[in-house]
Design an enzyme around this catalytic site. Sequence first.
Site, short mmCIF file in Angstrom:
data_model
loop_
_atom_site.label_atom_id
_atom_site.label_comp_id
_atom_site.label_asym_id
_atom_site.label_seq_id
_atom_site.Cartn_x
_atom_site.Cartn_y
_atom_site.Cartn_z
N CYS A 113 30.13 83.38 22.07
CA CYS A 113 30.94 83.64 23.25
C CYS A 113 30.37 82.94 24.49
O CYS A 113 30.31 81.72 24.54
CB CYS A 113 31.09 85.15 23.44
N HIS A 114 29.89 83.67 25.48
CA HIS A 114 29.27 83.10 26.67
C HIS A 114 27.77 82.87 26.48
O HIS A 114 27.11 82.29 27.35
CB HIS A 114 29.49 84.01 27.88
#
Length: 184
Positions: free
Chosen positions: A112-113
């Site tokens: 994800c991030h």
Amino acid sequence: MANELSGRSVAVLATDGVEQVELTEPVKALKAAGATVHVVSPKEGSLQGWNHLDKADPIPVDQPLDGADPGRYDALMLPGGVVNPDQLRLQPKAIEFIRHFVQSGKPIAAICHGPWTLIDAGGVEGRRMTSWPSLKVDLTNAGARWEDAEVVTDRGLVTSRKPDDIPAFIRKMIEEFREGRHSR
């Protein structure tokens, strides 16, 4: 999957704002595969998990970052959530911790991030990667070759886009962690 990672030690670097499922599900799988897993954090005691935009559960911290030696770990896992990596990027000790894995060729998995922190640690240039779509420009500007795929593996670096990708992420993470160090 049992005992595939027996004798291996994995650091999971996170802080407040982590996407809870992106930490808890990989940790559960790593432990089921026989790894020793420590949640390492600039926080002591616990950190605050999130379920997208909603506060989730507190997550126990096993090892405060101030006393963490990256040399004792065989691999690194970086969960996402927007706030978590954004806060970690501003902490020189967190970037130094990540840089150890980048420079030593130890496997890294980021979802994800989570890959955001790899930019600051010098770990994306020339690497095939994926992430949450909003990081595409940041990663590309830092020299990565970004792909829209559920999981991308490049010389010991495993990246995924989002919680829906967790099953594929876990499979490749365990495979790469089992293989160990990769040459850059």
